[in-house]
Write a protein that holds these residues in place. Structure first.
Motif, PDB file in Angstrom:
ATOM      1  N   PHE C 131     -55.841  26.112  54.845  1.00  0.00           N
ATOM      2  CA  PHE C 131     -54.716  26.706  55.575  1.00  0.00           C
ATOM      3  C   PHE C 131     -53.602  27.116  54.627  1.00  0.00           C
ATOM      4  CE2 PHE C 131     -56.864  24.594  59.170  1.00  0.00           C
ATOM      5  CZ  PHE C 131     -57.043  25.738  59.938  1.00  0.00           C
ATOM      6  N   GLN C 134     -54.474  30.409  53.585  1.00  0.00           N
ATOM      7  CA  GLN C 134     -54.200  31.367  54.647  1.00  0.00           C
ATOM      8  C   GLN C 134     -52.731  31.779  54.620  1.00  0.00           C
ATOM      9  OE1 GLN C 134     -54.499  29.910  58.663  1.00  0.00           O
ATOM     10  NE2 GLN C 134     -55.567  31.750  59.311  1.00  0.00           N
ATOM     11  N   GLN C 138     -52.417  35.772  54.055  1.00  0.00           N
ATOM     12  CA  GLN C 138     -52.416  36.604  55.264  1.00  0.00           C
ATOM     13  C   GLN C 138     -51.395  37.747  55.155  1.00  0.00           C
ATOM     14  OE1 GLN C 138     -51.676  33.811  58.356  1.00  0.00           O
ATOM     15  NE2 GLN C 138     -49.555  33.484  57.797  1.00  0.00           N
ATOM     16  N   ASN C 139     -51.537  38.705  56.084  1.00  0.00           N
ATOM     17  CA  ASN C 139     -50.717  39.916  56.033  1.00  0.00           C
ATOM     18  C   ASN C 139     -49.233  39.601  56.032  1.00  0.00           C
ATOM     19  OD1 ASN C 139     -53.049  41.304  56.028  1.00  0.00           O
ATOM     20  ND2 ASN C 139     -52.946  41.962  58.164  1.00  0.00           N
ATOM     21  N   THR C 140     -48.865  38.555  56.793  1.00  0.00           N
ATOM     22  CA  THR C 140     -47.466  38.142  56.821  1.00  0.00           C
ATOM     23  C   THR C 140     -47.264  36.954  55.892  1.00  0.00           C
ATOM     24  OG1 THR C 140     -48.030  36.809  58.736  1.00  0.00           O
ATOM     25  CG2 THR C 140     -47.017  38.935  59.165  1.00  0.00           C
ATOM     26  N   ILE C 160     -57.083  39.017  53.236  1.00  0.00           N
ATOM     27  CA  ILE C 160     -57.385  37.943  54.186  1.00  0.00           C
ATOM     28  C   ILE C 160     -58.450  38.449  55.150  1.00  0.00           C
ATOM     29  CG2 ILE C 160     -55.560  38.646  55.808  1.00  0.00           C
ATOM     30  CD1 ILE C 160     -56.400  34.968  55.170  1.00  0.00           C
ATOM     31  N   ARG C 161     -59.208  37.510  55.735  1.00  0.00           N
ATOM     32  CA  ARG C 161     -60.266  37.853  56.690  1.00  0.00           C
ATOM     33  C   ARG C 161     -61.310  38.781  56.102  1.00  0.00           C
ATOM     34  NH1 ARG C 161     -55.628  37.469  59.629  1.00  0.00           N
ATOM     35  NH2 ARG C 161     -55.131  39.643  59.338  1.00  0.00           N
ATOM     36  N   GLN C 239     -64.890  30.521  57.291  1.00  0.00           N
ATOM     37  CA  GLN C 239     -64.604  30.897  58.673  1.00  0.00           C
ATOM     38  C   GLN C 239     -63.124  31.204  58.857  1.00  0.00           C
ATOM     39  OE1 GLN C 239     -65.603  27.856  61.487  1.00  0.00           O
ATOM     40  NE2 GLN C 239     -65.979  29.303  63.115  1.00  0.00           N
ATOM     41  N   VAL C 240     -62.281  30.377  58.239  1.00  0.00           N
ATOM     42  CA  VAL C 240     -60.848  30.553  58.421  1.00  0.00           C
ATOM     43  C   VAL C 240     -60.329  31.710  57.567  1.00  0.00           C
ATOM     44  CG1 VAL C 240     -58.596  29.482  58.016  1.00  0.00           C
ATOM     45  CG2 VAL C 240     -60.434  28.168  59.089  1.00  0.00           C
ATOM     46  N   PRO C 244     -65.416  37.691  60.461  1.00  0.00           N
ATOM     47  CA  PRO C 244     -66.642  37.280  61.153  1.00  0.00           C
ATOM     48  C   PRO C 244     -67.914  37.632  60.367  1.00  0.00           C
ATOM     49  CG  PRO C 244     -65.567  39.095  62.285  1.00  0.00           C
ATOM     50  CD  PRO C 244     -64.626  38.639  61.241  1.00  0.00           C
TER      51      PRO C 244
END
Lengths: 385, 351, 301
Positions: C131, C134, C138-140, C160-161, C239-240, C244
């Motif tokens: 986390f 993350q 992440q975008n933010t 991210i992702r 996964q986090v 997918p």
């Protein structure tokens, strides 16, 4: 590389002369190598001798190029190598732990410097065989280092260090891991091989016996400073300072003040008679009233009955009581306490007769010219002169 | 030889220790009067279950309640198969076979007030009594959107509401009712949803696929929307309320909420079945079922339970909207029957 | 080997000594000491392993295997798992080897610092680290927000992702294993070997290629196998952090257990993964005797 070049490469080169000028190095604020200067001729074996922490290993690593010189310079064969990276200094190295490559067999170990120097692959086996002959271990090319004894491994390391006739061979306590007998035989071997190939060797040891056995020149180091530099005999005969004398062998240190007596200069020491020769007075610039130290080797002193000492002219003596007679294997050591409270020692060979037993009061007597005199208050650096 | 003997001795010792340890477990769980073990999902929710129901019940009845977590359906099945059941009551979602399940004990309606649930929004099943309700709601970031969405139609309108949508993609249950919602938005009458036309639902979802941000843990949804990483998401209303209390720029709408319930179940062969039924009766009684809502915004499942108006305002069952905004009710039975095939289709679509 | 700070190397040494001595005929301390542990390993790993294999074929039957292999999502996730595990191993090697080398060859303070940094990260929960990544990616997140603030980018970087994020996370989780394996080996290489090589005319890069690399190879192999095998079982981090598409076999197994309640199916997947691990070990064994990996540890004696 052509055939003839290889010949030259192998046969033609011998060790270079080396010159250390004001070399210094510090770790943080501590000077571990402090302004050291000396030089050696090509083909000489120089030993850096000193206790641990004396800076001898750091100095060796400076010569090798692993440790930068903060100040000063190092010249090999007349050219300054101070800024040269290690791999271009053309040195051979021998370490206490042999430092053979455990993943390579003996041949590849010895051929390692040849490969780096781009000697043709086909030419390497014969050069390796020659090097193995030189260290008297022929035919072990296929063995792995782990299959060899310590002494054999060190011979291989030696062969590897000399195989491309480096300008300089550096040895870091090369015999430290070996037992006494092996050490002695390898000392002889090192000298023989060095002479045979004209190698210049810089050897580091804390073993004064080894230093005396193999060296042409000895540099005695202490606390990063060079105390004295010269041939072993000179150092032995005329150690420039108490520390050097102390380090070069078992000795007795006698303190006293210079006075002028009937016999000439001597130490003021009550009943004792410690004479100073004219040579001493001249070279050390002694004047009455000066605090000095006289160093007498345990092997240079004899024991005589007190009454004999009092009557004999021209010899120094100190009154002392025998505290113990020790058998130390190859000699006998007599430990005594002087009237001044110093602990003294005298060495006798095993078969010699000792004039006295424990508890007896005797005179420790010696030829004044065998004593070394230095001013008690001089620093080691000044004592160097 | 000595080594062998010693090894044998050591092994024997270890095995004995193992057996004793296992036996000890059995004893503590099987030991007759006044004991029972409750298993929940863990975390804050279980802490609140303990405060709201387990502790008061233990005080009132004198039964010693031990707790375990987390619940794992595979573990339930294993316990039952191995005839070594250590849980008496456990909390489960509607996705663990409520009508047909070899691993469970049927509810004893002599002890549990089954009749209370007739005609309520949340049905009682043969193998489970609903303990509380919660819902998945359209959650949005109040900073990122200039106007508030009013229905799920806006969730699928990426022109009017540009930005990422957070969508659940963890170990699947009913996928938070997303397929149902997609079909309704595609024009299917809510009354004719089941059997679900999964392909049609996925086709509808294709229209926003590029804007989907998948999350795998329920807490992530609120976090994604709260941070603005996504502008909308299908999050739990309970978590949203907590985030709003913390001052995060989040709000949600009740329109088209997907109401869920967690159920209390009893494994087959549970060591203290009668005590288990009594605890379930206590928790789901009209009198006590609302106690949990005072601690966490999950509503009572028993329709006869009364809540104070300010509490009721936060509860899914008190916010049922009429007509097109009506709650979506997921058909648990259909999902349980089709879980594997739907999951395969979903996974193929998502990955 | 000296110093308390080289605990890992010492353990390896100890293990190597134990194994070597155990190889000798007769009984000694290490055999005696090792026997109960071996038995525990047998009971604690052998029995469950057997049960997994057994269940995969009997609960309800071999249909588990046809179901698993017939599932295109599973096949895709199997290849993705291998791909990600290979990439994570390479990344861990590229980052971990230099780290291990610097750690092994730096002074006491630097080494302690690097070791502590490694251990702190090592001992932090995998979930928390995931986390944390993350929050960074992440975008933010921290990186994109800062870059935007500095005006370097207009739209968030795609970090991210996706597979990149999954790899970043997994590499950070797994690199410590490789670092410790390699570190132990490099610490066992006497620095004099490097000095001797350079003294004999090898530049640093040549010395590294001809001395350090071959001698640390067993550690590299051990570390890579370890990282690869561990990576195969990862699923929460990808996964986090991943999308997918970064679906790993572990996720399918969890799904089979938790959602479908089909342990037999999960066991079949586990067995397939296990066969994959066996294949990797067999391939490694072809290039390197496993005993070498252990033997090297005692080189410093």
């Amino acid at each position: 590389m052509t055939q003839s070049q290889e010949e030259t490469f192998v046969k033609g080169r011998a060790g270079a002369d080396i010159e250390i000028r004001h070399a210094s190095h510090s770790y943080g604020p501590t000077l571990v190598v402090d302004d050291i200067t000396f030089s050696a001729d090509a083909g000489e074996i120089v030993t850096l001798l000193g206790p641990s922490g004396s800076g001898k290993t750091t100095l060796l690593r400076m010569i090798a190029g692993f440790v930068p010189a903060r100040r000063g310079s190092i010249l090999v064969g007349g050219s300054d190598v101070t800024a040269l990276p290690v791999h271009r200094r053309n040195i051979g190295m021998v370490f206490q732990n042999y430092a053979l490559f455990p993943h390579l067999n003996v041949r590849d170990n010895i051929a390692y410097p040849l490969a780096r120097a781009k000697v043709r692959r086909a030419a390497r086996p014969s050069i390796v065989a020659e090097a193995l002959d030189a260290v008297r271990l022929p035919g072990v090319e296929e063995r792995m280092p782990s299959q060899l004894s310590g002494g054999q491994q060190q011979r291989i390391a030696l062969a590897r260090a000399i195989v491309n006739r480096p300008r300089l061979v550096l040895m870091d306590e090369p015999l430290g891991a070996l037992d006494r007998r092996l050490r002695e035989s390898l000392q002889v071997e090192i000298v023989r091989i060095a002479r045979e190939f004209g190698l210049t060797v810089v050897n580091v040891t804390h073993d004064q016996e080894e230093a005396f056995t193999i060296s042409d020149k000895i540099a005695v180091l202490s606390h990063g400073k060079l105390l004295q530099y010269g041939p072993p005999e000179d150092l032995f005969r005329a150690p420039g300072s108490v520390e050097v004398a102390d380090f070069l062998g078992e000795s007795n240190v006698l303190h006293g003040v210079v006075e002028l007596g009937r016999e000439g200069h001597r130490l003021r020491r009550g009943d004792d008679l410690v004479l100073l020769t004219d040579q001493h007075v001249r070279s050390a610039g002694l004047v009455p009233g000066q605090d000095v130290v006289v160093v007498v080797r345990s092997w240079s002193a004899r024991l005589v009955p007190l009454e004999d000492a009092r009557t004999q002219r021209g010899r120094s003596w100190v009154r002392a009581r025998i505290a113990a007679v020790l058998f130390t294997g190859d000699s006998r050591k007599i430990v005594l306490h002087s009237q001044q409270g110093e602990t003294l020692s005298v060495r006798y060979t095993i078969d010699a007769e000792i004039p006295g037993v424990q508890g007896d009061e005797v005179a420790v007597q010696w030829d004044p010219s065998l004593g070394v005199v230095t001013s008690a208050r001089t620093s080691p650096q000044e004592g160097d002169r | 030889m000595m080594v062998k003997k010693l090894s044998v001795a050591m092994t024997a010792l270890l095995l004995c220790l193992g057996l004793v340890a296992c036996g000890g477990d059995d004893d503590s769980a099987a030991g007759g009067e006044g004991k029972l073990t409750f298993a929940g999902w863990g975390g804050t929710t279980q802490e609140n279950i303990d405060k709201a129901w387990l502790q008061p019940y233990a005080k009132e009845s004198g039964v010693a309640v031990t707790q375990d977590s987390p619940v794992d359906y595979g573990k339930v099945k294993q316990m039952v198969d191995a005839k070594n059941v250590i849980w008496d009551v456990f909390e489960a979602g509607s996705d663990f076979g409520l009508d047909e399940n070899d691993s469970l004990t049927p509810m004893d309606c002599d002890i549990v007030a089954c009749g209370d649930f007739d005609g309520g929004p949340i049905p009682l099943y043969k193998y489970g009594v609903p303990m509380f309700t919660f819902s998945v709601v359209l959650t949005y970031n109040t900073d990122a959107l200039t106007q508030a969405p009013t229905s799920w139609a806006d969730f699928f309108d990426t022109k009017k509401f540009p930005g990422k949508r957070a969508v659940y993609n963890g170990v699947p249950g009913a996928l938070q009712g997303l397929l149902d919602t997609a079909l309704i938005q595609d024009g299917v009458d809510p009354a004719d949803l089941y059997p679900l036309d999964v392909d049609r639902a996925l086709k509808k979802l294709d229209s926003i696929k590029d804007d989907i941000v998948f999350y795998s843990d329920f807490g992530q949804c609120t976090q994604l929307v709260g941070s603005g990483e996504a502008v909308m998401g299908n999050c739990y209303q309970g978590r949203d309320l907590t985030a709003m209390d913390e001052g995060q720029p989040i709000d949600f709408i009740w329109s088209g909420q997907v109401i869920y319930a967690d159920y209390l179940m009893v494994p087959k062969g549970a060591p203290n079945q009668d005590e288990a039924m009594k605890l379930i009766a206590y928790i789901t009684s009209a009198e006590h079922n609302g106690d949990f809502a005072k601690l966490q915004a999950y509503g009572p499942a028993n329709p006869k339970t009364e809540l104070s108006p300010d509490l009721a305002a936060k509860m899914p069952t008190s916010n049922v909207m009429p007509g097109a905004d009506a709650p979506v009710i997921v058909d648990d039975k259909w999902w349980n029957d089709n879980l594997e095939s739907v999951t395969q289709k979903w996974n193929a679509w998502a990955s | 080997m000296s110093g308390r700070d080289s605990g890992v190397a010492e353990v390896t040494d100890l293990a190597a000594v134990g194994i070597r001595r155990a190889g000798r005929p007769g009984i000694d301390f290490w055999t005696l000491l090792g026997t109960p542990a071996m038995l525990v390993v047998l009971v604690a790993f052998g029995v469950p392993l057997f049960m997994v294999v057994y269940k995969s074929a009997t609960d309800p039957g071999l249909v588990n295997y046809t179901d698993v292999m017939g599932d295109p999502v599973f096949r895709k996730s199997l290849f993705k798992t291998i791909e990600i595990a290979v990439a994570a191993t390479l990344a861990a090697l590229l980052l971990g080897y230099p780290y291990a080398y610097v750690m092994a060859r730096s002074g006491r303070w630097m080494r302690s610092f690097l070791l502590v940094a490694l251990m702190v990260s090592f001992w932090t929960s995998l979930l928390i680290r995931t986390f944390a990544w993350q929050v960074l990616l992440q975008n933010t997140g921290v990186i994109n927000t800062e870059l935007k603030r500095l005006g370097l980018i207009d739209t968030p970087l795609p970090i991210i992702r996706n597979e990149f994020a999954a790899l970043v996370g997994m590499t950070q989780m797994l690199a410590p294993f490789l670092i410790l394996a390699v570190y132990a080996l490099i610490r066992a290489i006497p620095p004099e070997l490097e000095q001797a090589a350079m003294g004999m005319g090898a530049r640093r890069s040549t010395m590294f290629r001809t001395v350090v690399l071959p001698l640390s190879m067993p550690g590299v192999a051990a570390g890579c196998v370890l990282v690869f095998v561990l990576a195969l079982g990862f699923y929460i981090t990808p996964q986090v952090l991943g999308g997918p598409s970064e679906r790993m076999v572990g996720q399918s197994i969890a799904e089979a257990v938790h959602a479908f309640v089909r342990p037999g199916l999960a066991c079949a997947m586990a067995v397939i993964l296990l066969l994959l691990v066996g294949l990797v070990l067999a391939a490694t064994a072809r290039f390197m005797r496993l005993s070498d990996i252990l033997k090297m540890g005692s080189m410093s004696e």
